[in-house]
Design an enzyme around this catalytic site. Structure first.
Site, PDB file in Angstrom:
ATOM      1  NE  ARG A 151      72.810  20.019  79.104  1.00 50.20           N
ATOM      2  CZ  ARG A 151      72.172  20.476  78.022  1.00 50.20           C
ATOM      3  NH1 ARG A 151      72.026  19.703  76.975  1.00 50.20           N
ATOM      4  NH2 ARG A 151      71.695  21.705  77.998  1.00 50.20           N
TER       5      ARG A 151
ATOM      6  CD  GLU B  99      78.630  18.872  75.367  1.00 49.21           C
ATOM      7  OE1 GLU B  99      78.204  17.712  75.269  1.00 49.21           O
ATOM      8  OE2 GLU B  99      77.987  19.877  75.024  1.00 49.21           O
TER       9      GLU B  99
ATOM     10  CG  HIS C 216      75.534  19.822  72.607  1.00 50.47           C
ATOM     11  ND1 HIS C 216      75.781  19.925  73.955  1.00 50.47           N
ATOM     12  CD2 HIS C 216      74.220  20.146  72.444  1.00 50.47           C
ATOM     13  CE1 HIS C 216      74.678  20.298  74.583  1.00 50.47           C
ATOM     14  NE2 HIS C 216      73.707  20.438  73.679  1.00 50.47           N
TER      15      HIS C 216
HETATM   16  C1  8YV Z   1      71.386  23.887  72.687  1.00 52.55           C
HETATM   17  C2  8YV Z   1      70.742  22.083  74.370  1.00 52.55           C
HETATM   18  O1  8YV Z   1      71.914  23.990  71.447  1.00 52.55           O
HETATM   19  O2  8YV Z   1      68.890  23.526  74.638  1.00 52.55           O
HETATM   20  C3  8YV Z   1      69.660  22.737  75.159  1.00 52.55           C
HETATM   21  O3  8YV Z   1      69.572  22.422  76.354  1.00 52.55           O
HETATM   22  O4  8YV Z   1      71.340  21.205  74.814  1.00 52.55           O
HETATM   23  C4  8YV Z   1      71.137  22.454  72.989  1.00 52.55           C
HETATM   24  O5  8YV Z   1      70.261  21.860  72.107  1.00 52.55           O
HETATM   25  C5  8YV Z   1      72.296  24.597  73.609  1.00 52.55           C
HETATM   26  O6  8YV Z   1      72.111  24.273  74.915  1.00 52.55           O
HETATM   27  C6  8YV Z   1      72.234  26.092  73.388  1.00 52.55           C
HETATM   28  O7  8YV Z   1      72.615  26.816  74.506  1.00 52.55           O
END
Ligand code: 8YV
Length: 322
Positions: free
Chosen positions: A240, A269, A288
């Protein structure tokens, strides 16, 4: 009228996931994949028993407080759940779940892509070719740094961190890690454990960030900690954005303290990312997409549905985080 539970699905999900939703629930789908406002979410939630959101929908304490009492659960389509105030959810009696495991391979692949892209100046080279600015070749042209045989440091040796380490071993890299708890030897696979982040950093030719965003990890990678890393090292972030202090990372990239960075996640982001990243040659930037493979997106949807199935069958969901 059907007595199947009504699920508010905030984003367009893969066909196979929506087909299962339509078979087993009464889903409120979002075929246009429009980003709902908080007010819209709250209004739609009045008709649902559970919400299946992505990290694009935020549930801080004040939004949780506004959710109608008919909402029993938030079954996230994500492994990270920093977009949900877990304490507020618990206080309201909501069940919250996430989708671990199914995205570990995809996210580890992106970590390796970022490492290689940063080390071998992929962004700079790609832009040069596209802009017809590639005019010559010389032994000193576009020289990067080799990762083979170097040290790969992991912060957060959970499921994604372990797969990334395994892939890095394929490059003959020596694995070092920090985790809140030391792993058992069969999971460690010879990786060298450091009891604190500060102890780990001097051993990282490449630092790969895989920890969740929490109060404790916010701003973890700051000026003082970057100073502990070897000169010319590389930072990779698929966790993150909040784990990194952008101004400090950018200043280390500008000064040459760090050779490069590979980033898939950012503070603010997508629109609010630090504009200086766009100007730097020595960053490899992705939007992302850690879990963005066809296979993984179906896996995430099915995992979220497995959790909902358990909840509506009165059983404990496998991935309960609140
Ligand atoms: C996802 C992510 O695409 O799963 C997670 O925590 O950061 C990502 O890979 C995204 O969050 C989907 O809601």
């Amino acid at each position: 009228m059907s007595d199947k539970p009504v699920i508010l699905v905030t984003r367009k999900l893969p066909d196979a996931v929506e087909a299962r939703l339509l078979r087993d629930y009464q889903p409120m789908l979002n075929p246009d994949d429009r980003l709902y406002s908080t007010d819209e979410l709250i209004e739609m939630a009045a008709k649902a028993e559970a919400i299946l959101p992505c990290h694009t929908e935020k549930f801080p304490a004040d939004v949780i407080a506004r959710l109608p009492d008919n909402i029993r659960a938030i079954a996230n389509f994500s492994v990270g759940y920093d977009h949900v105030d877990i304490e507020a959810a618990k206080a309201k009696g909501l069940i919250v779940t996430n989708t671990p495991d199914v995205l570990s391979d995809a996210t580890a692949e992106i970590a390796i892509l970022l490492m290689l892209g940063a080390a071998r100046r992929a962004s700079e080279g790609e832009r040069m070719v596209r802009a017809c600015e590639w005019k010559d070749w010389s032994p000193s042209f576009m020289v990067g740094t080799q990762v083979t045989g170097k040290r790969f440091g992991v912060i957060g040796m959970g499921r994604v961190g372990q797969v990334a380490a395994e892939r890095a071993r394929g490059f003959g890299m020596e694995i070092h890690y920090y985790n809140r708890k030391r792993l058992a030897p069969d999971l460690e696979c010879g990786a060298i454990y450091h009891a604190t982040v500060d102890d780990l950093l001097p051993h990282c030719d490449v630092l790969s960030i895989h920890c969740p965003a929490t109060k404790e990890t916010t701003g973890l990678i700051n000026r003082e900690r970057i100073a502990l890393m070897p000169d010319g090292s590389i930072v990779v972030n698929t966790g993150r954005g909040g784990v990194v202090v952008d101004a400090d990372l950018i200043s280390a990239l500008k000064s040459g303290k760090l050779f490069a960075a590979g980033l898939d996640v950012f503070n603010g982001e997508p629109d609010g990312i630090d504009p200086q990243y766009r100007e730097l040659d020595n960053v490899f930037l992705l939007p992302h997409i850690g879990s963005a493979t066809f296979e993984t997106r179906v896996g995430m949807g099915f995992r979220a549905l497995d959790n909902l199935d358990a909840i509506f069958a009165g059983k404990p969901p496998a991935d309960r985080v609140a």
